[in-house]
Write a protein that holds these residues in place. Structure first.
Motif, short mmCIF file in Angstrom:
data_model
loop_
_atom_site.label_atom_id
_atom_site.label_comp_id
_atom_site.label_asym_id
_atom_site.label_seq_id
_atom_site.Cartn_x
_atom_site.Cartn_y
_atom_site.Cartn_z
N GLU A 1 0.83 -1.21 0.00
CA GLU A 1 0.00 0.00 0.00
C GLU A 1 0.87 1.26 0.00
O GLU A 1 0.57 2.23 -0.69
N ILE B 1 2.22 1.83 -3.45
CA ILE B 1 1.21 2.44 -4.32
C ILE B 1 1.14 3.94 -4.06
O ILE B 1 1.11 4.76 -4.97
N PRO C 1 1.51 -0.64 -10.26
CA PRO C 1 0.59 -1.55 -9.56
C PRO C 1 0.86 -3.02 -9.87
O PRO C 1 0.67 -3.88 -9.01
N LEU D 1 -6.92 -3.26 -5.14
CA LEU D 1 -6.05 -2.51 -6.04
C LEU D 1 -6.57 -2.62 -7.48
O LEU D 1 -6.65 -1.62 -8.21
N LYS E 1 -7.96 0.42 -9.94
CA LYS E 1 -7.41 0.72 -11.27
C LYS E 1 -8.43 0.41 -12.37
O LYS E 1 -8.11 0.42 -13.55
#
Ligand SMILES: [Zn+2]
Length: 872
Positions: free
Chosen positions: A160, A163, A169, A197, A201
């Motif tokens: 995390e 990111i 990613p 995630l 995205k």
């Protein structure tokens, strides 16, 4: 941050194989501490896993009490402050959570999980400086002692953080989340983080593929249910609904699901229920920015602007720098087609945080839908530079590529974009239909929409879906209207399910009027109702009509009262339900016009624009809402009873019993239409043609309204075809096409026959039906060409020739020659050009040579050498 990131990256992926003695020492110390704290712990104190369980089941206060007590006892473990801060956050005690986390970091200085919790907390509190510092600290910790952070929780926290730092990613998925999944199969964290995630995205398919197997292992995880529901929402709405339900069974205080429900209720215009749901959220978390933001949305939709501002400032009371509040309000308003207001909110979100990507993407979408294309694409471009991995942005850029290849046609009131070759084939027809709609409907409603109205017709379904919904793979829509923009699927993309594109554009343009007239303050049912109703007015074959299914529903009382029609759209459980919602809405409009005149509708639209609710407007402009509810019901029922009176459609089949003998039913009951059709088919099969014909004629007399492709007329036409009785076949098909405007194969069959009979005016009429369903097929176009030539209609002939040239260039020599012939008088220069193009394809084409000589002889100046380039 870029440089330090790459270092952090490489090192954290590979473990050093040897530990230094200091590192061994440290582990030894931790183990000792752990042992001591276990001894000290009180006998009946809750364990970490018990506290986790309290959190999981929504007992936030109990979790908070237990973890606070443990921390008080100096119980060892970063889990204590992590859990406590989580409980505090869910209860809206953000500052206390901050204190808990800070104290935790003071004690567990190496903790990455606490720092990730601190990052989430700082973001909520709008402290972006602190976020930067924390990320730097995480980077340093992970770089200097990567061996320490290898369990599932830490891997997830590290991922995390990565990111947050802008890592790829895909790398995060593989390097952290997948590793957490593989190495700690009994922990849900890795699966959940990976799935979330992918959702973030926009890669819903990937998210579903991660979460679907995970939920088998962790069925009691509300977060997992919620994430999977999000991933499958579009593809499997029923599964999603079950999952959301499940999440609340696991945790009745699970706010993300409650928020989702409130959003749905707002979409469904069920504001009272939405307010209740929001109130429930606020009893759990009185400071929930999302709940207050949704209240602001409801106030906005009711034009209560003071209260809207009040709710917004409550939502921002946790932090004025939180861009999520305005982003959420704006997004929900855009869902209600309030793109202008939605865009304004996204701009405010971007003022709070210029880099906040979701607001950028939403603003780009809003602007594209408002027709402010240039700024929209600029923003999308900038957003994609910021995040190369966002699937929705990627799709948007693909769409842009397609749109760039489109041709733009301009008329007095429209800008029309379509694929170049489609534009050449039927762009002209689109223009005239739209201008006709503009003239007719503007006059009728006394309202002239802002021009130009933008109409985009897509030949690829995915482009349509991305343009319309922001994501591909959404099927089942013909067209959508956003107020000033109409998107539609072209006939080329609808071949499996042919439809009348003219009725679709008529319908969508009618939305332009009703949306703009009300400043988008019209409930969906009324907008759809008016559009479907206006389709029928323009052509009685267009729009929706009573059929056996809807008759049954009406007679069984399975219909929604007018005052609750909004819910019929959102609560629709099947395509059938939704179709009926459209149909019923159109019948409400028909009823109001019937009882109170067309002005009543215009007045209601005016009331909506002034900010009245639909039910108040209906109450004012009709006999009163209660009476309207009751009297519409009676009227609709009477219509259903009169429709196909005494005709039976329903085949009763008892459970477990063998399928009923349709032929027997048909013999016993001559009024049974469905059984009668089955009997007729059987008679044909057994070659009893006379009897079959008689039965079918009787069925047509019994139920003349049937316009379905499987009805008695279609079957009878088929029989006549087999019997080689083309005149009768044509006559039945003609009757059928008086009632159906979307049966392509019937129209093509009839056109074929009329061409053979040389019935040119009739062929032209039938040809028009074919063109309104699929203008892109060369064979019917050639037949229509024959008709226009025989009827000596040069303009129509020229149009068809141009279409054919586009669709079948192999026949170019002849088509160019025919065009030259038509243009000989009107435009000799164009005629000569077409003659030369014809000769270029067929140099020995004698008639073309002759025509060229003739044209050159009468030439007044220009020599044939300076020809423009081939337009092909
Ligand atoms: Zn519509």
């Amino acid at each position: 941050m870029g440089e330090s990131l790459s270092i952090f990256w490489d090192q954290s992926l590979y473990f050093p194989s040897l530990m230094s003695w200091q590192e061994k020492m440290m582990i030894g110390r931790i183990l000792t501490l752990l042992a001591v704290s276990t001894v000290i712990a009180a006998a009946n104190a809750a364990t970490i896993s018990e506290c986790r369980e309290l959190l999981r089941t929504g007992k936030y206060q109990e979790c908070l009490d237990e973890t606070a007590a443990a921390i008080e006892r100096r119980s060892y473990g970063e889990d204590w402050p992590v859990l406590r801060a989580e409980a505090e956050t869910r209860l809206g005690r953000y500052l206390q959570a901050q204190e808990t986390i800070n104290a935790g970091i003071g004690r567990y200085s190496w903790s990455i999980r606490l720092r990730m919790a601190a990052i989430r907390n700082s973001k909520l509190l709008g402290n972006s400086k602190r976020v930067e510092t924390l990320l730097d600290e995480i980077n340093q910790l992970a770089t200097s002692a990567p061996w320490r952070y290898t369990d599932a929780d830490d891997l997830v926290a590290l991922g995390e953080a990565a990111i947050e730092m802008g890592a790829d990613p895909k790398d995060v998925l593989e390097g952290f989340f997948d590793r957490a999944r593989r190495n700690y199969e009994s922990r849900a964290d890795g699966h959940l983080a990976a799935g979330k995630l992918a959702i973030e995205k926009g890669d819903l398919a990937l998210a579903a593929s991660i979460l679907r197997p995970a939920i088998e292992k962790f069925p009691e995880n509300a977060d997992m249910c919620f994430a999977l529901a999000t991933a499958v929402q579009t593809a499997e709405p029923e599964v999603a609904a079950q999952l959301l339900q499940r999440s609340l069974e696991i945790n009745p205080n699970f706010v993300p699901t409650m928020q989702r429900l409130a959003e749905r209720q707002i979409d469904a215009e069920d504001y009272e229920t939405a307010e209740d749901t929001i109130a429930d959220i606020l009893t759990i978390n009185p400071r929930s920015p999302e709940a207050h933001a949704l209240n602001a949305v409801i106030h906005h939709l009711h034009s209560r602007h003071d209260k809207e501002a009040e709710s917004r400032s409550r939502a921002l009371s946790v932090s004025t720098a939180n861009p999520q509040v305005d982003h959420l309000i704006g997004t929900r308003l855009s869902r209600k087609y309030r793109f202008r207001e939605g865009a304004a909110y996204q701009r405010m979100a971007l003022e709070a945080d210029a880099l906040y990507l979701p607001a950028k993407i939403q603003l780009a979408q809003d602007l594209l839908r408002l027709g402010e294309v240039e700024e929209g694409w600029q923003l999308a471009d900038a957003a994609q530079k910021q995040d190369k991995y966002d699937v929705s942005l990627f799709n948007l850029m693909q769409l842009r590529g397609s749109l760039r290849k489109f041709e733009t046609r301009r008329t007095e009131h429209f800008v029309i974009r379509m694929e170049r070759s489609e534009s050449a084939v039927y762009g002209q027809q689109v223009e005239s239909l739209l201008e006709e709609a503009f003239a007719a409907l503007s006059a009728k409603y006394g309202y002239t929409p802002a021009d130009p109205v933008v109409v985009e017709i897509f030949h690829r379904q995915d482009d349509f879906a991305v343009r319309t919904f922001g994501l591909p793979d959404v099927a089942g829509f013909l067209g959508v209207c956003f107020g000033n923009l109409i998107t539609a699927n072209s006939p080329a993309s609808m071949r499996d399910n042919p439809n009348n594109w003219r009725s679709v554009l008529w319908h969508e343009f009618c939305h332009v009027i009703t949306l703009q007239m009300t400043g988008n303050k019209i409930p969906r049912w009324l907008s759809e109702g008016i559009s479907v109703y206006e389709e029928r007015i323009r052509d009685q074959r267009w729009g929706q009509h009573m059929d056996p299914g809807s008759r049954k529903r009406v007679l069984e009382g399975n219909i929604t009262p007018v005052s609750q029609l909004s819910s019929a759209f959102l609560n629709a459980k099947s395509g059938e339900d939704l179709n009926f919602a459209y149909y019923e809405s159109s019948m409400v409009v028909e009823y109001i016009v019937h009882e109170h005149g067309a002005e009543a509708i215009t007045l209601i639209l005016g009331d909506l624009n002034a900010g009245l609710t639909i039910n108040d407007a209906l109450d004012r402009r009709t006999q009163g809402l209660k009476e309207l509810d009751a009297q519409f019901l009676d009227w609709f029922r009477a219509r259903a009873e009169a429709w196909a009176k005494d005709v039976e459609f329903v085949i009763v089949r008892e459970e477990g019993a063998p399928p009923p003998d349709l032929i027997q039913i048909a013999q016993q009951n001559p009024n049974h239409y469905a059984a009668g059709l089955a009997w007729a088919a059987e008679l044909i099969r057994q070659d009893f043609v006379k009897e079959a014909e008689e039965k079918l004629l009787q069925l047509i007399e019994l139920h003349p309204e049937d316009s379905s492709t499987g009805g008695a007329r279609r079957l009878l036409a088929e029989l006549y075809k087999q019997l080689e009785r083309p005149q009768k076949q044509a006559s039945v098909l003609r009757d059928h096409l008086q009632r159906s405007s979307s049966d392509l194969s019937a129209a093509m069959e009839l056109l074929e026959l009329q061409t053979a009979f040389e019935q040119w005016p009739q062929a032209l009429q039938t040809g028009d039906i074919v063109l309104s369903i699929d203008p892109l097929q060369p064979r019917p176009l050639r037949q229509i060409l024959q008709a226009t030539q025989q009827l000596n209609a040069p303009d129509e002939t020229q149009e068809i020739l141009n279409s054919l040239l586009e669709l079948d260039p192999s026949d170019g020599a002849r088509i160019h020659f025919q065009l030259a012939e038509i243009l000989e008088e009107k435009d000799p220069q164009a005629a000569r050009r077409h003659t030369l193009l014809s000769l270029e394809r067929a140099p020995r084409f004698r008639a073309a040579h002759a025509l060229l000589l003739k044209l050159t002889a009468s030439d007044t100046g220009e020599s044939p050498k300076d020809e423009p380039a081939d337009s092909q």
